[in-house]
Design a protein around this motif. Structure first.
Motif, PDB file in Angstrom:
ATOM      1  N   TYR A   1      -3.072   4.642   1.284  1.00  0.00           N
ATOM      2  CA  TYR A   1      -2.114   4.121   0.311  1.00  0.00           C
ATOM      3  C   TYR A   1      -2.824   3.565  -0.922  1.00  0.00           C
ATOM      4  O   TYR A   1      -2.350   3.733  -2.043  1.00  0.00           O
ATOM      5  N   ARG A   2      -3.952   2.930  -0.721  1.00  0.00           N
ATOM      6  CA  ARG A   2      -4.694   2.379  -1.846  1.00  0.00           C
ATOM      7  C   ARG A   2      -5.222   3.502  -2.732  1.00  0.00           C
ATOM      8  O   ARG A   2      -5.112   3.453  -3.953  1.00  0.00           O
ATOM      9  N   VAL A   3      -5.801   4.530  -2.130  1.00  0.00           N
ATOM     10  CA  VAL A   3      -6.326   5.661  -2.897  1.00  0.00           C
ATOM     11  C   VAL A   3      -5.191   6.356  -3.638  1.00  0.00           C
ATOM     12  O   VAL A   3      -5.304   6.687  -4.823  1.00  0.00           O
TER      13      VAL A   3
ATOM     14  N   GLU B   1       1.015  -4.732   6.550  1.00  0.00           N
ATOM     15  CA  GLU B   1       0.546  -3.406   6.107  1.00  0.00           C
ATOM     16  C   GLU B   1       0.337  -3.366   4.598  1.00  0.00           C
ATOM     17  O   GLU B   1      -0.643  -2.797   4.115  1.00  0.00           O
ATOM     18  N   ILE B   2       1.235  -3.980   3.869  1.00  0.00           N
ATOM     19  CA  ILE B   2       1.118  -4.013   2.408  1.00  0.00           C
ATOM     20  C   ILE B   2      -0.115  -4.819   2.017  1.00  0.00           C
ATOM     21  O   ILE B   2      -0.897  -4.405   1.155  1.00  0.00           O
ATOM     22  N   ALA B   3      -0.303  -5.960   2.657  1.00  0.00           N
ATOM     23  CA  ALA B   3      -1.465  -6.800   2.362  1.00  0.00           C
ATOM     24  C   ALA B   3      -2.764  -6.045   2.619  1.00  0.00           C
ATOM     25  O   ALA B   3      -3.699  -6.105   1.813  1.00  0.00           O
ATOM     26  N   GLU B   4      -2.825  -5.317   3.724  1.00  0.00           N
ATOM     27  CA  GLU B   4      -4.024  -4.537   4.039  1.00  0.00           C
ATOM     28  C   GLU B   4      -4.262  -3.442   3.004  1.00  0.00           C
ATOM     29  O   GLU B   4      -5.389  -3.212   2.590  1.00  0.00           O
ATOM     30  N   ALA B   5      -3.189  -2.774   2.592  1.00  0.00           N
ATOM     31  CA  ALA B   5      -3.328  -1.709   1.603  1.00  0.00           C
ATOM     32  C   ALA B   5      -3.816  -2.250   0.262  1.00  0.00           C
ATOM     33  O   ALA B   5      -4.570  -1.583  -0.448  1.00  0.00           O
ATOM     34  N   LEU B   6      -3.409  -3.473  -0.060  1.00  0.00           N
ATOM     35  CA  LEU B   6      -3.795  -4.070  -1.336  1.00  0.00           C
ATOM     36  C   LEU B   6      -5.104  -4.846  -1.260  1.00  0.00           C
ATOM     37  O   LEU B   6      -5.640  -5.255  -2.284  1.00  0.00           O
ATOM     38  N   GLY B   7      -5.570  -5.082  -0.048  1.00  0.00           N
ATOM     39  CA  GLY B   7      -6.792  -5.861   0.114  1.00  0.00           C
ATOM     40  C   GLY B   7      -6.578  -7.341  -0.187  1.00  0.00           C
ATOM     41  O   GLY B   7      -7.444  -8.000  -0.743  1.00  0.00           O
ATOM     42  N   ARG B   8      -5.401  -7.848   0.180  1.00  0.00           N
ATOM     43  CA  ARG B   8      -5.022  -9.235  -0.073  1.00  0.00           C
ATOM     44  C   ARG B   8      -4.647  -9.902   1.242  1.00  0.00           C
ATOM     45  O   ARG B   8      -4.431  -9.240   2.244  1.00  0.00           O
TER      46      ARG B   8
ATOM     47  N   THR C   1       2.915  -1.315  -6.419  1.00  0.00           N
ATOM     48  CA  THR C   1       2.584  -0.735  -5.119  1.00  0.00           C
ATOM     49  C   THR C   1       3.239  -1.533  -3.999  1.00  0.00           C
ATOM     50  O   THR C   1       3.833  -0.949  -3.087  1.00  0.00           O
ATOM     51  N   ALA C   2       3.175  -2.849  -4.077  1.00  0.00           N
ATOM     52  CA  ALA C   2       3.764  -3.698  -3.035  1.00  0.00           C
ATOM     53  C   ALA C   2       5.270  -3.508  -2.946  1.00  0.00           C
ATOM     54  O   ALA C   2       5.821  -3.362  -1.854  1.00  0.00           O
ATOM     55  N   VAL C   3       5.943  -3.496  -4.081  1.00  0.00           N
ATOM     56  CA  VAL C   3       7.402  -3.359  -4.096  1.00  0.00           C
ATOM     57  C   VAL C   3       7.820  -1.997  -3.547  1.00  0.00           C
ATOM     58  O   VAL C   3       8.748  -1.891  -2.739  1.00  0.00           O
ATOM     59  N   VAL C   4       7.113  -0.953  -3.957  1.00  0.00           N
ATOM     60  CA  VAL C   4       7.462   0.393  -3.491  1.00  0.00           C
ATOM     61  C   VAL C   4       7.182   0.526  -1.993  1.00  0.00           C
ATOM     62  O   VAL C   4       7.992   1.092  -1.250  1.00  0.00           O
ATOM     63  N   MET C   5       6.051  -0.023  -1.540  1.00  0.00           N
ATOM     64  CA  MET C   5       5.760   0.035  -0.105  1.00  0.00           C
ATOM     65  C   MET C   5       6.804  -0.743   0.692  1.00  0.00           C
ATOM     66  O   MET C   5       7.231  -0.280   1.756  1.00  0.00           O
ATOM     67  N   ALA C   6       7.230  -1.898   0.183  1.00  0.00           N
ATOM     68  CA  ALA C   6       8.261  -2.679   0.878  1.00  0.00           C
ATOM     69  C   ALA C   6       9.561  -1.890   0.945  1.00  0.00           C
ATOM     70  O   ALA C   6      10.240  -1.883   1.979  1.00  0.00           O
TER      71      ALA C   6
ATOM     72  N   ARG D   1       5.209   9.782   4.943  1.00  0.00           N
ATOM     73  CA  ARG D   1       5.429   8.486   4.293  1.00  0.00           C
ATOM     74  C   ARG D   1       4.597   8.353   3.016  1.00  0.00           C
ATOM     75  O   ARG D   1       5.055   7.770   2.038  1.00  0.00           O
ATOM     76  N   LEU D   2       3.399   8.916   3.035  1.00  0.00           N
ATOM     77  CA  LEU D   2       2.561   8.862   1.837  1.00  0.00           C
ATOM     78  C   LEU D   2       3.176   9.692   0.713  1.00  0.00           C
ATOM     79  O   LEU D   2       3.140   9.298  -0.452  1.00  0.00           O
ATOM     80  N   THR D   3       3.783  10.820   1.065  1.00  0.00           N
ATOM     81  CA  THR D   3       4.454  11.640   0.060  1.00  0.00           C
ATOM     82  C   THR D   3       5.655  10.891  -0.519  1.00  0.00           C
ATOM     83  O   THR D   3       5.869  10.905  -1.735  1.00  0.00           O
ATOM     84  N   SER D   4       6.416  10.220   0.319  1.00  0.00           N
ATOM     85  CA  SER D   4       7.539   9.418  -0.165  1.00  0.00           C
ATOM     86  C   SER D   4       7.049   8.300  -1.075  1.00  0.00           C
ATOM     87  O   SER D   4       7.647   8.020  -2.118  1.00  0.00           O
TER      88      SER D   4
END
Length: 160
Positions: free
Chosen positions: A54-56, A126-133, A113-118, A10-13
């Motif tokens: 995902y953040r890194v 999960e997106i919120a955690e990855a973004l720290g929001r 990042t949020a749009v691509v993760m969604a 998933r990280l590669t995608s």
């Protein structure tokens, strides 16, 4: 390493969606996991490994993009052969997702990042955690990002 087995595909995608280049995506994922190994070696364990990865990866993609901008500016200053220009034009004309890539480029790093993760199927949490929001601010960010994308694509004549 369990984190690799659980997250590599998933990280590669995700990295591919950010870069649109398979080799660049592989490089980003490799560097991301290398940094995780360094964190473990230093005795630090991210609280949420998936979000941290995902953040890194997102940050590395942003840094790579900045280096690319500098390189393009340098290359624009030197005269190009006619064959080089023709090859570049040909490649650009064949890029089917050029408008979408351009649309994503107008977004902030967090919004992109949020749009691509969604699009990859990640939940709002999960997106919120990855973004720290917070989840609420992430939903607002994603709504605004999607509106900007829609407006841009309509203006480009890609969609109605």
């Amino acid at each position: 390493m369990a984190a690799y087995d659980e997250n590599q595909r998933r990280l590669t995608s995700f990295a591919y969606a950010l870069t649109r280049d398979a080799d660049a995506a592989d490089d980003l994922v490799q560097e991301t996991f290398l940094r995780l190994v360094k964190e473990h070696a230093a005795g630090r364990q991210p609280e949420n490994v998936t979000a941290w990865l995902y953040r890194v990866c997102s940050n590395l993609a942003t840094s790579r993009g900045r280096r690319g901008v500098v390189a393009r500016r340098y290359l624009e200053r030197r005269p190009a052969d006619e064959t080089e220009v023709a090859a570049e034009v040909t490649i650009l004309r064949h890029e089917s997702s050029e408008a979408l890539v351009a649309a994503l480029a107008i977004l902030t790093d967090d919004a992109r990042t949020a749009v691509v993760m969604a699009a990859q199927g990640f939940s709002g949490r999960e997106i919120a955690e990855a973004l720290g929001r917070t989840e609420t601010s992430t939903r607002t960010l994603m709504f605004r990002a999607r509106e900007r994308l829609r407006t841009f694509l309509v203006a480009e004549g890609v969609t109605r």
